[in-house]
Enzyme design. Sequence first.
Site, PDB file in Angstrom:
ATOM      1  N   ILE A  53      -4.047   4.100   1.785  1.00 25.01           N
ATOM      2  CA  ILE A  53      -3.974   4.274   3.228  1.00 25.01           C
ATOM      3  C   ILE A  53      -5.101   5.342   3.347  1.00 25.01           C
ATOM      4  O   ILE A  53      -5.791   5.584   4.491  1.00 25.01           O
ATOM      5  CB  ILE A  53      -2.660   4.761   4.113  1.00 25.01           C
ATOM      6  CG1 ILE A  53      -2.913   4.414   5.473  1.00 25.01           C
ATOM      7  CG2 ILE A  53      -2.492   6.167   3.637  1.00 25.01           C
ATOM      8  CD1 ILE A  53      -1.608   4.416   6.407  1.00 25.01           C
TER       9      ILE A  53
ATOM     10  N   TYR B 125       0.724  -1.425  -0.169  1.00 20.70           N
ATOM     11  CA  TYR B 125      -0.128  -0.028  -0.122  1.00 20.70           C
ATOM     12  C   TYR B 125       1.010   1.259   0.013  1.00 20.70           C
ATOM     13  O   TYR B 125       2.001   1.121   0.286  1.00 20.70           O
ATOM     14  CB  TYR B 125      -1.050   0.069   1.308  1.00 20.70           C
ATOM     15  CG  TYR B 125      -0.427   0.301   2.634  1.00 20.70           C
ATOM     16  CD1 TYR B 125      -0.233   1.688   3.114  1.00 20.70           C
ATOM     17  CD2 TYR B 125       0.193  -0.616   3.217  1.00 20.70           C
ATOM     18  CE1 TYR B 125       0.460   1.974   4.104  1.00 20.70           C
ATOM     19  CE2 TYR B 125       0.652  -0.424   4.432  1.00 20.70           C
ATOM     20  CZ  TYR B 125       0.833   0.773   5.045  1.00 20.70           C
ATOM     21  OH  TYR B 125       1.263   1.322   6.165  1.00 20.70           O
ATOM     22  N   CYS B 126      -0.126   2.352  -0.492  1.00 24.78           N
ATOM     23  CA  CYS B 126       0.927   3.754  -0.276  1.00 24.78           C
ATOM     24  C   CYS B 126      -0.121   4.667   0.111  1.00 24.78           C
ATOM     25  O   CYS B 126      -1.225   4.263   0.960  1.00 24.78           O
ATOM     26  CB  CYS B 126       1.676   4.014  -1.698  1.00 24.78           C
ATOM     27  SG  CYS B 126       0.176   4.192  -3.060  1.00 24.78           S
ATOM     28  N   ARG B 127      -0.123   6.170  -0.263  1.00 25.00           N
ATOM     29  CA  ARG B 127      -1.116   6.836   0.224  1.00 25.00           C
ATOM     30  C   ARG B 127      -2.294   6.698  -0.745  1.00 25.00           C
ATOM     31  O   ARG B 127      -3.447   6.717  -0.172  1.00 25.00           O
ATOM     32  CB  ARG B 127      -0.344   8.266  -0.215  1.00 25.00           C
ATOM     33  CG  ARG B 127      -1.541   9.516   0.087  1.00 25.00           C
ATOM     34  CD  ARG B 127      -0.822  10.850  -0.131  1.00 25.00           C
ATOM     35  NE  ARG B 127      -1.823  12.025   0.305  1.00 25.00           N
ATOM     36  CZ  ARG B 127      -2.754  12.401  -0.764  1.00 25.00           C
ATOM     37  NH1 ARG B 127      -2.874  11.825  -2.111  1.00 25.00           N
ATOM     38  NH2 ARG B 127      -3.429  13.286  -0.499  1.00 25.00           N
TER      39      ARG B 127
END
Length: 351
Positions: free
Chosen positions: A114, A86-88
């Site tokens: 996220i 995952y990332c932003r």
Amino acid sequence: MKKVIACLLASLGLNTACAQASYENADVKGFAVLMNDPNVVVLDVRSAEEFKEGHIEGSLNIDQAPDNFIEKAKAALPIDKTIAVYCRSGRRSANAAGKLAAQGYKCVNLKGGILAWKEAKMPVTTDTYEVDMFKTKSGKTVKFHALVHASIRIEYDGQEIEIDPVRKLGNKTIDYSAMPKADYIFVTHEHGDHFDKEAIKLLAGDKTQLITNKRCADMFGYGQVMANGNKLQIAGDFLVEAVPAYNTTEGHLQFHPKGRDNGYILTLDGLRIYIAGDTEDIPEMDAIKDIDIAFLPCNQPYTMKPEQLVKAAKTVKPKVLFPYHYGQTDLSSIPEQLQGEGIEVRIRHYE
């Protein structure tokens, strides 16, 4: 058969990304289900600064932006595990998942990143220590927090266990005042990177048990003394064994003389954890059996060279190996040297 697989993926909120990328996408619900699988590693591919601001508990942080992303990932991520990325917002993690998939990893990307996770009211943490989670035989969770060097925080069934707590090492500072009081504190020996009186005082509460060798108990003024070979049944599901830890190389014997220091084997509801302390690949390791998780040190002249660590790992045969206490030692060759041994190597920030 394809329809069955598609239905299963859909039930978890998963769908296959383009064939070229060879990874899957998951919504928040599906991602949360995956995280409970011990064969899944959660990877945050944002910058270290973003990670510190808040991340999913238990996730590793490897920034996907630098050119050496794949090199770092291959050193830290087991090829036989599913990598939940995952990332932003999901864009950088999709890029990272594609790169990892090209290296043979099975990857699942969190759709919406996220941001979607937070919008769904799912929990995040600002604890920057890497956390590894395991299950005991009856399904209880054991969490290992990689603090620094030889300092490990363990959470088990509502209990706090601290191993060799030290407040400061190099430029790394651990704020034990912000942590819960310890139920048990284990100290292996007297050296300053393992034995810190002030750290123990910060962690000690009314019911804290300090368990250590005689030398440290004398220096601190109290403590439950265990000598090599002693066993202590702390609770019905918690057994501790003190095992030898010493140097064998000529010219190094003075660092950790035989019989003075302890390693520990903790058995938590059937989960066997070997914390070796400062030792070389000693003959007594032949008798250490059925280990699920091992912490083995790697920094000569004080403990082991990488080749000694590999030999020790092949002797003890843990299911999961954490090299620790490694300072500036290059550990990059260890996973390859242990390929085919049935040992999963996890390299965390135990410099």
